[in-house]
Design an enzyme around this catalytic site. Structure first.
Site, PDB file in Angstrom:
ATOM      1  N   SER B 153     -10.507  17.365   0.857  1.00  0.00           N
ATOM      2  CA  SER B 153      -9.372  18.019   0.970  1.00  0.00           C
ATOM      3  C   SER B 153      -8.337  17.722   2.015  1.00  0.00           C
ATOM      4  CB  SER B 153      -9.778  19.553   1.263  1.00  0.00           C
ATOM      5  OG  SER B 153      -8.681  20.238   1.531  1.00  0.00           O
ATOM      6  N   TYR B 166     -13.985  24.770   7.151  1.00  0.00           N
ATOM      7  CA  TYR B 166     -13.701  24.045   5.809  1.00  0.00           C
ATOM      8  C   TYR B 166     -13.343  22.657   6.166  1.00  0.00           C
ATOM      9  CZ  TYR B 166     -12.027  23.229   1.301  1.00  0.00           C
ATOM     10  OH  TYR B 166     -11.741  22.730   0.165  1.00  0.00           O
TER      11      TYR B 166
END
Lengths: 440, 261
Positions: B153, B166
């Site tokens: 990501s 995250y």
């Protein structure tokens, strides 16, 4: 976030949730309404919160010998066509756009150009699973939860959310339509042609709603059948008879300014459209796409009506009043000059369902940009439609009064009572159902 | 097992794409489903792996009805580390392409209050990924061929207050992928790191993401397939995220710490 349906009116601030298997809608806050592709014209699938069926879009089972299909309700007609036309199967009933979900099609009990011969979608749905407001999932068919089955077909999503559908598809030999197009000089001639071609499966007429006098109702009637292999033998189509039409779409990138559509541009369009076919009659083989979904080739064509938005007015009137009623209503529209540049006339065969729109007669659909003058005028038309024993289509509606619904849908009381019984708190509500006081 | 001799004319590195099988780990997500559709349409056999694999049966029938594709649903839990080696060894035939899509994103505020939520993100996004890639990397190295695709990501490019658990797990995953690439490039194994920006999926539901920067899952799938074909190292999707992140990475820490991004 702001949401609207195809007519871009009304625009409302609402939360859209994606439905996931196992989700219990009784845990949602406030009122909610199921939502598919948002292709209804008005406020039917708008509400405080909206539960999208689109994540559920899988084909679950297909029997290649019988054509019986089980699919999740977020599958669209575009998916259906792309997957099944090459296998020789077609949706039994299709609306005028392929960008609708099966769930939405059931909620609207959609009809097509074949209603007079093959009925609405409800005649071809064998069963479905319905998620109720309290989280229960019921299997519904003409023999199991039969009342709920009937109420859901045309029930505008108010009974619950359809999760999956078992549908009878229709066999085809080719992806072409054997088309026959005939010009009619006026309404009388058109009505005669409808009767003359009543035996053909698909029929639809485009009408010029601005012409008056003895030209009133000048139109093109197109009738068609799925072409057979025998019919296309020896033509270039014979090599690949079930070929999908090419995917060509022209995007409409911007909202047109409001002045772009006026009586002059609409009259010009209508003149050109009427005269595009020089001869009285024409026969040809055409891909199904242009026949069933002519406007899908213009992506976002709703922007042509500008940011003010538009609505579609679609009514049906019974055959015994058909000619007289249609003439009077069309005279009013032509006089008012609130032009609609695509008006479409079709015929319906007999149907008597709880909330489904079609009943035997003639149905006319007209687009109107939203203006100050429009709604009072449509109220006048409502009175006329009701006086001829007709009614209007909830999927296109954005402004009808509750009294009109009460007066023209005779089984409304039965529907309201069922909704109360299913969900005493009446948690499933749309802007439309509240506007039409369906929960009172 | 010795790798086969590599004669460029009879290259064994690129098996015919239509027949090579593909393993998708975390097959229930929207991106995974778009990838499955893309490859099923091209005729590849698919292994779809996720927790509660029974729910994948609908996808298996869907891919079969739509594309006539061969697909198989497999039970896989990213954090059941001890099961990973056996899971992979049992695949017959061994997949040519492994696409690791699974990921877990919770609200940062909740993770700040509850360590278990933070830990779950670190485990699924990083430890789980490292664990399943362990046997996969070894097997592909031994075979001298294969492709590993990891969906990391842009959040891993720089830690931010809004999603640092995250982001740090994804940063670890990105580093893991680049390490594997460095190790396996010489052995004929391709490793692709994918860094999606905003994608219109269940994960971003309710976020009002700017349309020009938000990709549809189908577009992400197409970009990934193209990057696999071209044997790219890192893919940003949509492409402009490469430049957005370049700017974000280059903001001096003294300024960055005061921003809310």
């Amino acid at each position: 976030m702001s949401h609207s349906n195809w007519g871009n009116y009304p625009i409302t601030d609402a939360t859209e949730h994606r439905f996931q298997p196992g989700m219990n809608p009784s845990e949602l806050n406030g009122y909610w309404i199921p939502r598919g592709m948002g292709r209804c014209y008005g406020d039917s699938s708008l509400g405080d919160s909206m539960l999208s069926i689109l994540p559920l879009n899988r084909f679950l089972a297909f029997d290649e010998t019988t054509g019986l299909l089980k699919a999740e309700a977020g599958v669209t007609y575009a998916d259906l066509l792309e997957t099944f036309v090459p296998k020789g199967w077609f949706p039994p009933v299709t609306p005028g756009t392929k960008f609708v979900s099966l769930g939405g099609a059931i909620a609207s009990d959609v009809h097509g150009k074949n209603h007079h011969k093959e009925g609405s979608l409800s005649s071809h749905v064998r069963s479905f699973e319905l998620l109720l407001a309290d989280g229960r999932i019921l299997h519904c068919s003409p023999t199991e939860n039969a009342q709920l089955f009937e109420a859901t077909l045309g029930g505008m999503g108010l009974t619950g959310m359809v999760l999956n559908v078992t549908l009878q598809m229709k066999p085809i030999e080719t992806s072409l339509i054997a088309l026959h197009s005939i010009k009619a000089r006026n309404l009388d001639e058109l009505m005669d042609l409808f009767e003359q071609y009543n035996h053909v499966t698909y029929s639809v007429a485009w009408i010029d709603c601005l012409s008056k006098g003895n030209k009133m109702g000048r139109s093109h009637l197109t009738v068609g059948e799925h072409a057979s292999l025998e019919q296309i033998a020896g033509t270039k189509h014979a090599q690949n008879p079930l070929k999908l039409p090419p995917k060509k779409a022209i995007p409409i990138p911007i909202y047109f300014p409001n002045f772009a559509l006026n009586n002059l541009t609409i009259k010009t369009f209508n003149f050109l459209y009427y005269n595009r076919q020089f001869k009285k009659e024409k026969k040809s083989f055409v891909p199904y796409e242009g026949f069933f979904y002519p406007l899908d080739m213009l992506l976002d064509w709703n922007r042509i009506y500008g940011k003010r938005g538009f609505t579609q007015y679609q009514f049906v009137i019974p055959p015994e009043n058909g000619r007289e009623g249609m003439r009077e209503i069309m005279t009013r529209i032509a006089q008012k000059g609130l032009g609609s540049f695509l008006a479409v006339l079709k015929t319906f065969g007999p149907q008597d369902s709880m909330m489904g729109f079609p009943t035997k007669g003639y149905t006319l659909a007209l687009d109107f940009p939203i203006t100050k003058k429009l709604f009072p005028f449509l109220d006048e038309l409502d009175e006329l439609v009701a006086s001829y024993g007709g009614r209007i289509y909830l999927t296109k509606d954005v402004r009808m009064k509750p009294e009109m619904l009460e007066q023209t849908y005779p089984r409304l009381g039965e529907f309201k009572a069922l909704l109360k019984e299913l969900d005493p708190q009446q948690r499933i509500r749309s802007m439309q159902s509240e506007r039409l006081r369906i929960h009172e | 097992m010795a790798p086969e001799t590599q004669n460029p004319k009879h290259g064994t590195q690129n098996p015919k794409p239509e027949t090579s099988s593909i393993l998708i780990l975390g097959a229930k997500s929207d991106i995974a489903r778009a990838i499955a559709h893309h490859y099923a349409q091209a005729g590849h056999p698919l292994y779809l792996a996720a927790r509660n694999a029974a729910r994948l049966e609908a996808d298996v029938s869907d891919l079969k009805i739509r594309y006539g594709a061969e697909a198989q649903a497999l039970e896989f839990d990213a954090t059941a580390y001890e099961s990973h080696a056996a899971f992979y060894a049992a695949l017959d035939p061994q997949p040519e392409i492994v696409i690791l899509v699974f990921g877990l994103l919770s609200e940062q505020e909740e993770a700040d209050k509850d360590w278990a939520k933070a830990q779950a993100m670190l485990e699924a996004n990083f430890v789980g990924a490292a664990s399943i890639l362990h046997p996969i990397a070894n097997a592909m190295e031994a075979r001298g061929q294969g492709t590993i695709v990891g969906i990391s990501s842009v959040a891993g490019d720089r830690g931010r207050a809004s999603n640092y658990h995250y982001g740090s797990a994804k940063a670890g995953f990105t580093a893991l992928l680049s390490g594997l690439r460095n190790r396996l490039a010489k052995k004929g194994v391709h490793v692709l790191t994918v860094k999606p920006g905003f994608v219109d999926t269940a994960m971003t539901e309710g976020m009002d993401t700017p349309a020009p920067l938000t990709a549809k899952p189908e577009q992400v799938a197409r970009d990934i397939a193209k990057a696999i074909k071209k044997r790219k190292n890192t893919l940003y999707t949509k492409w402009m995220w490469r430049y957005i992140m370049l700017i974000i990475k280059n903001i001096p820490e003294g300024i960055f710490k005061k921003l809310s991004l």
